[in-house]
Design a protein around this motif. Structure first.
Motif, PDB file in Angstrom:
ATOM      1  N   THR A   1       0.838  -1.206   0.000  1.00  0.00           N
ATOM      2  CA  THR A   1       0.000   0.000   0.000  1.00  0.00           C
ATOM      3  C   THR A   1       0.866   1.247   0.000  1.00  0.00           C
ATOM      4  N   THR A   2       0.236   2.340  -0.371  1.00  0.00           N
ATOM      5  CA  THR A   2       0.866   3.649  -0.241  1.00  0.00           C
ATOM      6  C   THR A   2      -0.235   4.663   0.072  1.00  0.00           C
ATOM      7  N   MET A   3       0.176   5.856   0.537  1.00  0.00           N
ATOM      8  CA  MET A   3      -0.800   6.888   0.920  1.00  0.00           C
ATOM      9  C   MET A   3      -0.534   8.166   0.134  1.00  0.00           C
ATOM     10  N   LEU A   4      -1.595   8.732  -0.437  1.00  0.00           N
ATOM     11  CA  LEU A   4      -1.445   9.936  -1.247  1.00  0.00           C
ATOM     12  C   LEU A   4      -1.739  11.226  -0.481  1.00  0.00           C
ATOM     13  N   ALA A   5      -2.222  11.117   0.749  1.00  0.00           N
ATOM     14  CA  ALA A   5      -2.508  12.330   1.524  1.00  0.00           C
ATOM     15  C   ALA A   5      -2.045  12.174   2.969  1.00  0.00           C
ATOM     16  N   LEU A   6      -0.881  11.547   3.162  1.00  0.00           N
ATOM     17  CA  LEU A   6      -0.332  11.441   4.509  1.00  0.00           C
ATOM     18  C   LEU A   6       0.203  12.808   4.942  1.00  0.00           C
TER      19      LEU A   6
END
Length: 194
Positions: free
Chosen positions: A113-118
């Motif tokens: 997974t990855t996060m675009l609004a961390l």
């Protein structure tokens, strides 16, 4: 055998006869006298046709600023080295929010997974004003799984000036594009030709 009794006792024949005669006289008088007018007049059929309901007046025109949102079709793509691809299909500029139609994909063999609004994620106009993202309740950091594509809308709080010629879409401000936890990505969005 006893005879049935009347509801009121009659003690004398003369009194009973007087009561019966008075009852007959009253009944006869009632039939001959015209009815007294009642306090409220009786309903009479309407002689004029009923008035048709008037249509409601049209709603007042909305102010020009609150008119329909301005929609700008786009076909812009940005790619981060960590494996994120963001495609912006349209920008809708409203009175209270700016909405992007997007398709976001993630492919990476190292992480799931990855996060675009961390970190800070926003739209920035030419003057440097930032419209921050309205984080979805069910996915606050905009987490995307490896191999997935998210199709939907990103909502940014506030309106862009009608004269704006371009915007900058920034994901995870300050992060590098190869950051697999929260990759940084900047995509330029032209709003007008020229």
């Amino acid at each position: 055998m006893t005879s049935p009794r009347l509801a009121w006792p009659v003690r004398r024949k003369g009194a009973a006869l007087a009561v019966a005669t008075a009852a007959l006289l009253l009944a006869g008088c009632k039939e001959r006298l015209p009815e007294a007018p009642s306090a409220a007049p009786a309903a009479t059929p309407a002689t004029t046709p009923p008035v048709a309901a008037q249509p409601a007046p049209p709603p007042a025109a909305a102010p020009a600023a609150a008119a329909a949102p301005k929609r700008v079709p786009l076909s812009i793509q940005g790619v981060a080295a960590a494996g994120v691809t963001v495609r912006v299909k349209a920008v809708e500029i409203g009175a209270d929010a700016t909405v992007l139609d997007v398709s976001i994909s993630f492919a990476n063999r190292i992480t799931d997974t990855t996060m675009l609004a961390l970190a800070d994620t926003y739209l920035q106009d030419e003057s440097g004003a930032r419209l921050h993202i309205k984080r979805p309740d069910n996915n606050r950091d905009i987490t995307i799984r490896e191999g997935e594509t998210l199709d939907g809308q990103l909502v940014f709080m506030g309106a862009v000036a009608p004269s704006a010629r371009k915007l900058k879409l920034v994901f995870n401000d300050g992060n590098q594009g190869d950051n697999i936890v929260a990759p940084g990505l900047v995509v330029d969005l032209p709003l007008q030709g020229g």
